[in-house]
Scaffold this motif. Structure first.
Motif, short mmCIF file in Angstrom:
data_model
loop_
_atom_site.label_atom_id
_atom_site.label_comp_id
_atom_site.label_asym_id
_atom_site.label_seq_id
_atom_site.Cartn_x
_atom_site.Cartn_y
_atom_site.Cartn_z
N MET A 117 -13.74 -37.04 -25.36
CA MET A 117 -13.91 -36.51 -26.72
C MET A 117 -13.38 -35.08 -26.75
O MET A 117 -13.75 -34.26 -25.92
N THR A 118 -12.51 -34.80 -27.72
CA THR A 118 -11.95 -33.45 -27.84
C THR A 118 -12.38 -32.72 -29.09
O THR A 118 -12.14 -31.52 -29.21
N PHE B 140 -21.61 -34.33 -29.71
CA PHE B 140 -20.34 -33.87 -29.15
C PHE B 140 -20.53 -32.83 -28.06
O PHE B 140 -19.91 -32.93 -26.99
N ASN B 141 -21.37 -31.82 -28.31
CA ASN B 141 -21.56 -30.73 -27.34
C ASN B 141 -22.06 -31.21 -25.99
O ASN B 141 -21.77 -30.60 -24.97
N ASP B 142 -22.82 -32.30 -25.98
CA ASP B 142 -23.37 -32.83 -24.72
C ASP B 142 -22.57 -34.03 -24.21
O ASP B 142 -22.87 -34.54 -23.13
N SER B 143 -21.58 -34.49 -24.98
CA SER B 143 -20.79 -35.68 -24.64
C SER B 143 -21.68 -36.89 -24.37
O SER B 143 -21.49 -37.64 -23.41
N CYS C 212 -13.46 -37.36 -33.02
CA CYS C 212 -13.90 -38.18 -31.89
C CYS C 212 -15.36 -38.61 -32.03
O CYS C 212 -15.65 -39.79 -32.16
N ALA C 213 -16.27 -37.63 -31.99
CA ALA C 213 -17.70 -37.95 -31.98
C ALA C 213 -18.13 -38.72 -33.22
O ALA C 213 -18.83 -39.73 -33.12
N TYR D 23 -11.31 -42.87 -24.47
CA TYR D 23 -12.71 -42.61 -24.11
C TYR D 23 -13.15 -43.47 -22.93
O TYR D 23 -12.74 -44.61 -22.78
N SER E 44 -16.66 -39.47 -21.87
CA SER E 44 -15.61 -38.50 -21.58
C SER E 44 -14.41 -38.79 -22.47
O SER E 44 -14.24 -39.91 -22.94
N GLU F 130 -15.38 -32.78 -32.68
CA GLU F 130 -16.60 -33.34 -33.23
C GLU F 130 -16.32 -34.34 -34.35
O GLU F 130 -16.94 -35.40 -34.41
N ALA G 276 -22.86 -41.39 -21.39
CA ALA G 276 -22.02 -40.21 -21.23
C ALA G 276 -20.61 -40.65 -21.61
O ALA G 276 -20.11 -41.67 -21.13
#
Length: 142
Positions: free
Chosen positions: A39-40, A66-69, A45-46, A98, A37, A42, A35
């Motif tokens: 990320m702002t 990204f949507n699920d972090s 960050c992702a 992160y 945290s 896609e 998991a």
């Protein structure tokens, strides 16, 4: 005398070729979901985290959702560990953006193309329809 030098050269070449065999290390494949945290976005960050993880020694495959972090990582346990991977993600971007931790064992939501089509998902709309009965949407509903 010339034939003796040729035979000697061939013998040395054979010893070098057979003596330089590399041993194959057995890959001990393991998976972890982290998991993440902080990320702002896609792309910035992702995708950056995924790219850096993919290049890390011992990482065989990395997917950041990204949507699920969540980062789903397949790695060689002989080369790296869960603890190393968490520290690696924590250290990306100077260590200030992160924070990674091992996620629960719940599998991250991924939709198949069939599901996306039936739920009318687009690049702008990534949520399942309210009345969707596809199994892939079951874990996205409250």
């Amino acid at each position: 005398m010339k034939t003796q030098k040729i035979f000697t050269a061939i013998a040395i070449a054979c010893f070098i070729l057979t003596g330089c065999k590399t041993e194959k290390k057995e890959v001990k494949t393991e998976n972890v979901s982290l998991a993440i945290s902080g990320m702002t976005c896609e792309i910035g960050c992702a995708k950056t985290i995924q790219s850096k993880l993919s290049k890390k020694e011992g990482v065989l495959d990395a997917k950041v959702i990204f949507n699920d972090s969540i980062a789903n990582i397949e790695y060689d346990a002989n080369t790296t560990s869960k603890k190393d991977l968490i520290a690696f993600v924590d250290g990306i971007a100077g260590g200030e953006l992160y924070k990674a931790s091992e996620a629960s064992h719940k599998k991250a939501h991924t939709c198949t193309e069939d599901c996306k089509e039936k739920c009318e998902m687009t690049a702008d709309k990534k949520e399942c329809k309210e009345d969707c009965t596809m199994a892939c949407c079951a874990d996205k509903k409250a």
